[in-house]
Design an enzyme around this catalytic site. Structure first.
Site, PDB file in Angstrom:
ATOM      1  N   SER A 280       0.818  -1.214   0.000  1.00  0.00           N
ATOM      2  CA  SER A 280       0.000   0.000   0.000  1.00  0.00           C
ATOM      3  C   SER A 280       0.847   1.256   0.000  1.00  0.00           C
ATOM      4  CB  SER A 280      -0.931   0.002   1.215  1.00  0.00           C
ATOM      5  OG  SER A 280      -0.202   0.302   2.393  1.00  0.00           O
ATOM      6  N   GLY A 281       0.157   2.381  -0.138  1.00  0.00           N
ATOM      7  CA  GLY A 281       0.810   3.674  -0.114  1.00  0.00           C
ATOM      8  C   GLY A 281       0.807   4.325   1.247  1.00  0.00           C
ATOM      9  N   ASP A 282       0.387   3.599   2.271  1.00  0.00           N
ATOM     10  CA  ASP A 282       0.395   4.144   3.632  1.00  0.00           C
ATOM     11  C   ASP A 282       0.572   2.982   4.599  1.00  0.00           C
ATOM     12  OD1 ASP A 282       0.088   5.980   5.807  1.00  0.00           O
ATOM     13  OD2 ASP A 282      -1.226   7.217   4.572  1.00  0.00           O
ATOM     14  N   ASP A 283       0.313   3.212   5.884  1.00  0.00           N
ATOM     15  CA  ASP A 283       0.534   2.174   6.889  1.00  0.00           C
ATOM     16  C   ASP A 283      -0.263   0.914   6.551  1.00  0.00           C
ATOM     17  OD1 ASP A 283       2.036   4.093   8.347  1.00  0.00           O
ATOM     18  OD2 ASP A 283       0.190   4.840   9.278  1.00  0.00           O
TER      19      ASP A 283
END
Length: 499
Positions: A280-283
């Site tokens: 993903s692009g975040d946590d």
């Protein structure tokens, strides 16, 4: 040699003989006709039986594990849905849910989504309900913004994440539900997020982007055996809920996509996340509980959370993040058997002045990391605020943070721990940890300010604020041995017969 009575030589032209021969012939013809009818009938029966067998072969029984099985079943196609990827099925989905809800009190119901591409806007589910996706079923999120109702901001946040106004309802949504299941044979939910990411980057959104799956104020929730693609924002968001099971989920989004967090338990109690793979692009997992004064006022913590067998790839974010919105408190989090690959940080705590509340009783063991910027990170100055009305005297308590039995390779920096001046993070315990540093790693692998704690058997040697107590203390930072209630939740083998 005597001729056969039916041989040509036995025939003559006398009327009597002809009559007798004709009678015999007619008798034989009748016998042949009867036999022919019998053969045709048998053939017809075989053909019909063959068709029945073929029909039966096109039906099969789907078996799956769920917290509850259902007495009644229906297919999405029973409600006029078309799986061509072009026709909107929002109404068909909602008609199905509305009509099937009458069976909620009579053993519950499951809605089967067969193979196909099913375009739809937001769907609101009901209690005692299972949404099941065939392995070749794809739910495609509509790009018609009229198919996305707008909700008020969450009360523990006070505003939307992307914009101060409200937020678009999630693709699969439910509120005030009991016993709701979203599962499948690894069926796919595709958020078609590029449409939303472009609007977000262009500042063209009046409301916060929708999530893929969100349940609010709900109890006994299962989300399992699915692939989630390209969410507009967060993927899975249980909020103000309890007894939540998330298992066997694959989440995929471009690593530069904005805020595509994987799984975000938010002000939830008794949650288990197991066997998930997230890019993903975040946590990958972000544990939350409200934002500044709104979260403090709402006062609902996330607690009793289990995370097991998680694999994460997220070059710009954390494997497991605690915060930054943690103003209702975060406590009793147990993570084990975690793998991080090419991820910015392993375990990260994010907080700031104004958050208040606490992050405490955090336990992590058996973690493996490969190519990381930081293995561990704690931020006491994560200064994003919903507005300027936060209380500067609301200081968070960060204590009893335990990491043990961890290995890593190709790490740029072992840890950066930045507490809050006058409000140090305390009770940090790190044991049996070996961090293989990258060839171009920082000269000083540990950076520590305003923290207190100890280490045992840690390499490279930690900062002075985390003194090494020697290998005889390696048993410190023990992982809790008791079971949480969510581990006692049993699943059953359920079935659905297609056709």
């Amino acid at each position: 040699m005597e001729s056969s009575p039916y041989s040509v030589s036995s025939l003559n032209h006398s009327p009597f003989n002809f009559c007798c021969n004709m009678q015999e012939t007619m008798k034989m013809m009748k016998i042949v006709a009867v036999l022919l009818v019998a053969v045709l009938s048998a053939s017809l029966r075989c053909a019909v039986a063959g068709r029945v067998r073929n029909l039966e072969s096109s039906t099969y029984e789907i078996k799956y594990n769920a917290i509850n099985c259902r007495t009644h079943s229906a297919s999405l196609t029973d409600f006029g849905a078309v799986g061509d990827g072009l026709t909107s099925n929002t109404k068909a989905f909602q008609d199905a849910v509305n009509q099937l809800s009458q069976f909620a009190s009579d053993g519950g119901v499951q809605l089967y989504v067969p193979a196909g591409k099913w375009l739809t806007g937001s769907i609101s589910l009901t209690s005692h309900f299972t949404l099941y996706l065939h392995r070749d079923a794809v739910l495609l999120a509509s790009q018609d913004m009229n198919e996305w109702p707008v909700l008020k901001p969450l009360p523990s946040y006070g505003r939307g994440r992307d914009a101060a106004a409200g937020r678009y309802q999630s693709l699969i949504f439910g509120t005030n539900l009991t016993d709701v299941i979203v599962t499948g044979d690894n069926g796919t939910i595709d958020g078609q997020g590029a449409f939303w990411w472009q609007k977000f980057h262009g500042g063209k959104l009046k409301y916060t982007r929708p999530y893929l799956i969100e349940f609010m104020y709900s109890d006994t929730v299962q989300i399992s055996s699915l692939t989630l693609l390209n969410s507009p924002s967060w993927n899975v968001h249980p909020v103000y809920s309890s007894n939540v099971l998330v298992q066997g989920i694959t989440i995929l989004a471009p690593v530069q996509s904005p805020n595509t967090d994987g799984i975000n338990p938010d002000s939830c109690t008794n949650v288990k996340i197991e066997d998930c793979y997230i890019v993903s692009g975040d946590d990958c997992v972000a544990v939350k509980s409200g934002w500044d004064e709104y979260g403090i006022s709402y006062g609902m913590p996330t607690q009793h959370l289990i995370i097991r067998r998680l694999t994460c790839i997220s070059p710009y974010s954390a494997t497991i993040a605690l915060g930054s919105e943690m103003s209702g408190g975060i406590g009793d989090v147990r993570a084990e058997d975690i793998t991080a690959i090419n991820t910015e940080s392993g375990i990260r705590i994010k907080t700031a002045v104004g958050r208040g509340a606490y992050v405490k009783d955090i336990y992590v063991k058996r973690m493996s990391m490969h190519t990381m910027k930081w293995a561990f990170k704690m931020d006491g100055d994560y200064k994003s605020h919903p507005d300027n009305r936060y209380d500067p005297n609301a200081l968070p308590v960060i204590q009893n943070i335990n990491y043990r039995d961890i290995v890593a390779e190709n790490v740029a920096m072992a840890a950066r721990f930045d507490g809050i001046p006058g409000d140090p993070f305390s009770g940090i315990c790190i044991a049996n940890v070996t961090l293989g540093m990258a060839a171009k790693s920082k000269k000083y692998p540990w950076t520590c300010t305003d923290i207190q704690g100890m280490t045992s058997g840690v390499s490279p040697p930690p900062c002075d604020l985390l003194p090494d107590q020697g290998v005889e203390k390696i048993s410190e930072c023990d992982f809790p041995q008791d079971n949480l209630p969510i581990d006692e939740l049993e699943v059953k083998q359920c079935a659905y017969r297609t056709g």
